[in-house]
Structure formats: C-alpha cells, structure tokens
Design a protein around this motif. Structure first.
Motif, PDB file in Angstrom:
ATOM      1  N   ILE A 190     -27.435  41.886 103.151  1.00 42.45           N
ATOM      2  CA  ILE A 190     -27.443  40.717 102.274  1.00 42.45           C
ATOM      3  C   ILE A 190     -28.731  40.731 101.456  1.00 42.45           C
ATOM      4  N   GLU A 191     -28.614  40.488 100.170  1.00 44.26           N
ATOM      5  CA  GLU A 191     -29.826  40.383  99.349  1.00 44.26           C
ATOM      6  C   GLU A 191     -29.630  39.339  98.263  1.00 44.26           C
TER       7      GLU A 191
ATOM      8  N   PRO B 156     -35.271  39.969  97.495  1.00 47.71           N
ATOM      9  CA  PRO B 156     -35.488  39.475  98.858  1.00 47.71           C
ATOM     10  C   PRO B 156     -34.221  39.617  99.692  1.00 47.71           C
ATOM     11  N   SER B 157     -34.421  39.974 100.975  1.00 49.92           N
ATOM     12  CA  SER B 157     -33.266  40.202 101.851  1.00 49.92           C
ATOM     13  C   SER B 157     -33.575  39.762 103.272  1.00 49.92           C
ATOM     14  N   PRO B 158     -32.636  39.039 103.921  1.00 51.03           N
ATOM     15  CA  PRO B 158     -32.810  38.693 105.333  1.00 51.03           C
ATOM     16  C   PRO B 158     -32.298  39.772 106.282  1.00 51.03           C
ATOM     17  N   THR B 159     -31.751  40.881 105.743  1.00 51.14           N
ATOM     18  CA  THR B 159     -31.204  41.931 106.602  1.00 51.14           C
ATOM     19  C   THR B 159     -31.928  43.250 106.419  1.00 51.14           C
TER      20      THR B 159
ATOM     21  N   TRP C  45     -18.878  35.784 108.999  1.00 49.92           N
ATOM     22  CA  TRP C  45     -19.211  34.874 107.908  1.00 49.92           C
ATOM     23  C   TRP C  45     -20.169  33.777 108.353  1.00 49.92           C
ATOM     24  N   THR C  46     -20.048  33.336 109.587  1.00 47.32           N
ATOM     25  CA  THR C  46     -20.962  32.316 110.094  1.00 47.32           C
ATOM     26  C   THR C  46     -22.402  32.813 110.038  1.00 47.32           C
ATOM     27  N   ASP C  47     -22.613  34.069 110.390  1.00 51.56           N
ATOM     28  CA  ASP C  47     -23.954  34.649 110.302  1.00 51.56           C
ATOM     29  C   ASP C  47     -24.438  34.710 108.854  1.00 51.56           C
ATOM     30  N   VAL C  48     -23.538  35.093 107.941  1.00 48.25           N
ATOM     31  CA  VAL C  48     -23.923  35.152 106.525  1.00 48.25           C
ATOM     32  C   VAL C  48     -24.364  33.781 106.042  1.00 48.25           C
ATOM     33  N   ARG C  49     -23.579  32.760 106.346  1.00 46.24           N
ATOM     34  CA  ARG C  49     -23.923  31.394 105.950  1.00 46.24           C
ATOM     35  C   ARG C  49     -25.267  30.966 106.535  1.00 46.24           C
ATOM     36  N   ARG C  50     -25.498  31.291 107.815  1.00 41.54           N
ATOM     37  CA  ARG C  50     -26.746  30.910 108.469  1.00 41.54           C
ATOM     38  C   ARG C  50     -27.938  31.606 107.814  1.00 41.54           C
ATOM     39  N   LEU C  51     -27.819  32.902 107.559  1.00 38.81           N
ATOM     40  CA  LEU C  51     -28.924  33.658 106.970  1.00 38.81           C
ATOM     41  C   LEU C  51     -29.215  33.182 105.553  1.00 38.81           C
ATOM     42  N   MET C  52     -28.177  32.851 104.804  1.00 34.21           N
ATOM     43  CA  MET C  52     -28.393  32.306 103.460  1.00 34.21           C
ATOM     44  C   MET C  52     -29.156  30.989 103.529  1.00 34.21           C
ATOM     45  N   ALA C  53     -28.770  30.133 104.462  1.00 37.78           N
ATOM     46  CA  ALA C  53     -29.433  28.829 104.586  1.00 37.78           C
ATOM     47  C   ALA C  53     -30.882  28.993 105.013  1.00 37.78           C
ATOM     48  N   GLU C  54     -31.131  29.863 105.987  1.00 34.81           N
ATOM     49  CA  GLU C  54     -32.494  30.066 106.480  1.00 34.81           C
ATOM     50  C   GLU C  54     -33.404  30.630 105.399  1.00 34.81           C
ATOM     51  N   ALA C  55     -32.845  31.490 104.532  1.00 32.02           N
ATOM     52  CA  ALA C  55     -33.650  32.110 103.476  1.00 32.02           C
ATOM     53  C   ALA C  55     -33.649  31.288 102.192  1.00 32.02           C
ATOM     54  N   GLY C  56     -32.902  30.177 102.177  1.00 31.19           N
ATOM     55  CA  GLY C  56     -32.835  29.344 100.986  1.00 31.19           C
ATOM     56  C   GLY C  56     -32.136  30.023  99.820  1.00 31.19           C
TER      57      GLY C  56
END
Length: 373
Positions: free
Chosen positions: A231-232, A136-139, A149-160
C-alpha cells in the motif's frame, strides 16, 4: 558506453528468455549490429523444468522477462489461464528458484537484487533507506502481511491516507493494482483493471473499470491478499495535455539513457490499458531546470541495485513538474521499441538494447559460479 579495443574478441552473449518473444529479437539485432554475433538463447521453460543451467566463464549472461508465454506462466504460477490475477506469490518463489539455479558466466542481473525489485515492499524500503524520494507507505519493508480489506482500511486510517494504491507485492503490468479513493462522507471508489467473475475469480482486463460498492472492493482485496499486498499513498501527479502523466526512465550502467512519457485519463498509465506515449520535449520544457532532477532521481534509484546492468524506473512527477518520486524499479523495464537515447547520455542514436550491448563488456560485476537468493 563501453567500447572494444581493436584487438579484443567480441563478447559471447547468452540470454535467458522466451525465445519467440520480441524482446529477444530486438536484443539480438542490437548485439549483431555491434559485431557481437547472435546471442545464445536459453529458454525459461528449459531452466524451470531442468532445475538449472550452466554457462561458460566468458559468457555475458543476460536475463529477460519470462512473461508473455502461456507455457512458462503455468510453470511459474501453476494456473492454466493467463488472464487470472492470482498466483503471483508462487510466481515469485518459482522465478527466484529458477534464477538461483543458473550457474557460471558473467551475470548482468544480480539474483538478490532481483528478489528485492520483484517485491514492492522490499524495493520501497531499500529506496527509502537510501534517501530516494518515494510515496509514503505503511507496508514498506519487512512488516506483517496485509491479510484482508479490514487491514487495508486500518492501515489507511492509521497513516491518515484517503487515497492509496493497493498493489500486488509481486505484480507487474498493473496486474491487481487498485487506485482507491475515500471521502469523509463514506463514499469510496476503486479504479482497476481487475474484473471479478461470478465465482469470485479475478481476471486482468484490458478495460479499466471503477467499483463504488465497498463490498465489491473488499471481495477483490480479500482475494488478492494471500499473494501479498503493498500500500502506498496516491500522490497527485502532473498532467500533460489534460491527461495524468508519469515517466519511465531507463538507466544503463548507472546512467539515465532513455525516457518516455506515459499519459492516461485514468490513474493507470500502462500502455496496454489505454495509456499513450506523451511528448517528451514538452515535459522537458515544463520541467525546465528540474529535468536534471528527474534524471538524477532515476539514477539514484538504480544505484540501489548496482549489480544489475539495466533497470526501468517509474517516476511520479508532482503537479507542476518540479518534484519527482520513484514509484517502482523494474528489472525488465527496457521494452521501449524505437526509442533512442537522451541527448548527452552517451546513448544517442541507440535503442535501449544497443545501449546495454555497448555498456555490458565494461560492467563491473564479478564472475559468478552459483547464485544464492
């Protein structure tokens, strides 16, 4: 594998490559052994400087990696330091311009497919749309760029996602890859071959290192982000002999012909980072009747790129060796010296280059007069 008839003339080969690279000598040896003569070598640095090259209509044109040449690296990335990580977006653009400037011949590497394979976001999207199992990947696909890095943290949180791989969209050989783990307590760790110099520049290292300070990880990601990030989810992988393991499946003409096991004590299994080849017979025994599923996954991934004769598919085995996901598809993933073909593949006794030489004459790719990416 294709075979010539008794009255057929041998194919004429042209290879776009760095002529002093071992890839060229290995492929030339395979062509000569098959009675095809010595391939004509067109140097990448000449293509990039001249803005193109013309091939005869009857030439089989094979592209090989532009890597491992300091001169070509400068032309592609614009950085006179082969250890530097930055510059992959410029590399991608210049590489595709070079590919698009090639004219004529019977091409064995489709330019549009190369553009997808060398962008992990687009490659992931194409595989997923075709039903090929991928992490699974949000990108995936055409999404807004990851800026920092802020975007990475946000995408990780949104995707769990607590464990991810952050990769350069156009990177290769684990350049710029970070395996990131987070915990509910706030602890974080990144495993990577990236070394950050005092002035902030990033360098590839042959030593895998771990960062546990978020500010250091953020600084690396922020420096990588302008080149594009993918990111995956970090999937738990099977082990072999107490080491993390994955597979490289080489697919030639749509058929899985070669396989190698890569094992490591770190999440990065690349051989130049301390990874070693594992026992394929042991893996086949562990996978049992699911081994055919592994090969099928590699072939399904390759089928997403029907205009490319040969690809190397990175296959991620789940714990227990019962399920498999495709991590990446590599256009130049055939450098596996001394590895011979799988039983029943039609490439028994052949290395990856001999298999391509045998398959290429019957490869159904139309003649090309001009490539547009």
């Amino acid at each position: 594998m294709g075979r010539r008839g008794p009255g057929d003339a041998p194919p004429r080969w042209a290879v776009v490559a760095n002529g002093d690279n071992r890839r060229v000598s290995l492929f030339a040896a395979a062509a000569e052994a098959a009675g095809h003569g010595t391939p004509r070598v067109v140097e990448w640095h000449d293509v990039l400087r001249a803005g193109g090259h013309d091939f005869a209509d009857d030439e089989l044109v094979r592209l090989d990696s532009p890597g491992e040449s300091a001169e070509v690296d400068v032309l592609l990335r614009g950085i006179d330091d082969p250890t530097r990580v930055e510059g992959s977006a410029r590399w991608y653009g210049r590489f595709l311009e070079g590919v698009a400037s090639l004219r004529g011949g019977r091409r064995l590497d489709d330019p549009v497919e190369l553009a997808v394979m060398f962008d992990k976001r687009l490659c992931h999207d194409r595989l997923a749309r075709a039903g090929v199992p991928v992490p699974p990947s949000p990108t995936s696909g055409y999404v807004p760029p990851v800026r920092d890095w802020t975007d990475v943290r946000r995408l990780m949180a949104e995707a769990g996602l607590r464990r991810v791989f952050v990769k350069l969209a156009h990177g290769s050989s684990a350049s710029g890859v970070l395996a990131i783990e987070t915990a509910a307590s706030g602890r974080i760790r990144a495993t990577t071959s990236v070394e950050r110099a005092e002035e902030g520049r990033l360098h590839n290292s042959l030593r895998v290192r771990r960062y546990t300070e978020e500010r250091e990880i953020a600084a690396i990601v922020d420096a990588l982000a302008p080149d594009g990030l993918h990111i995956e989810r970090w999937l738990p992988k099977a082990s072999l002999g107490g080491r993390s393991a994955d597979l490289r499946i080489v697919v030639v003409g749509g058929r899985a012909t070669h396989a190698v096991v890569r094992t490591s004590r770190s999440p990065l299994t690349n051989l130049h980072l301390g990874g070693t080849r594992g026992d394929l017979a042991a893996v086949r025994a562990l996978a049992g009747d699911r081994w055919a599923t592994a090969l099928e996954a590699g072939e399904r991934a390759a089928a997403c790129f029907p205009g490319t004769l040969c690809v190397g598919v990175d296959l991620l085995p789940a714990v227990g060796w019962r399920r498999f996901a495709v991590g990446e598809v590599n256009a130049f993933g055939d450098l596996l010296p001394r590895l011979t073909g799988l039983p029943g593949s039609g490439a028994e006794g052949m290395d990856t280059y001999a298999a391509q030489v045998a398959a290429a004459p019957s490869f159904s790719l139309p003649r090309t007069t001009h490539a547009t990416v």
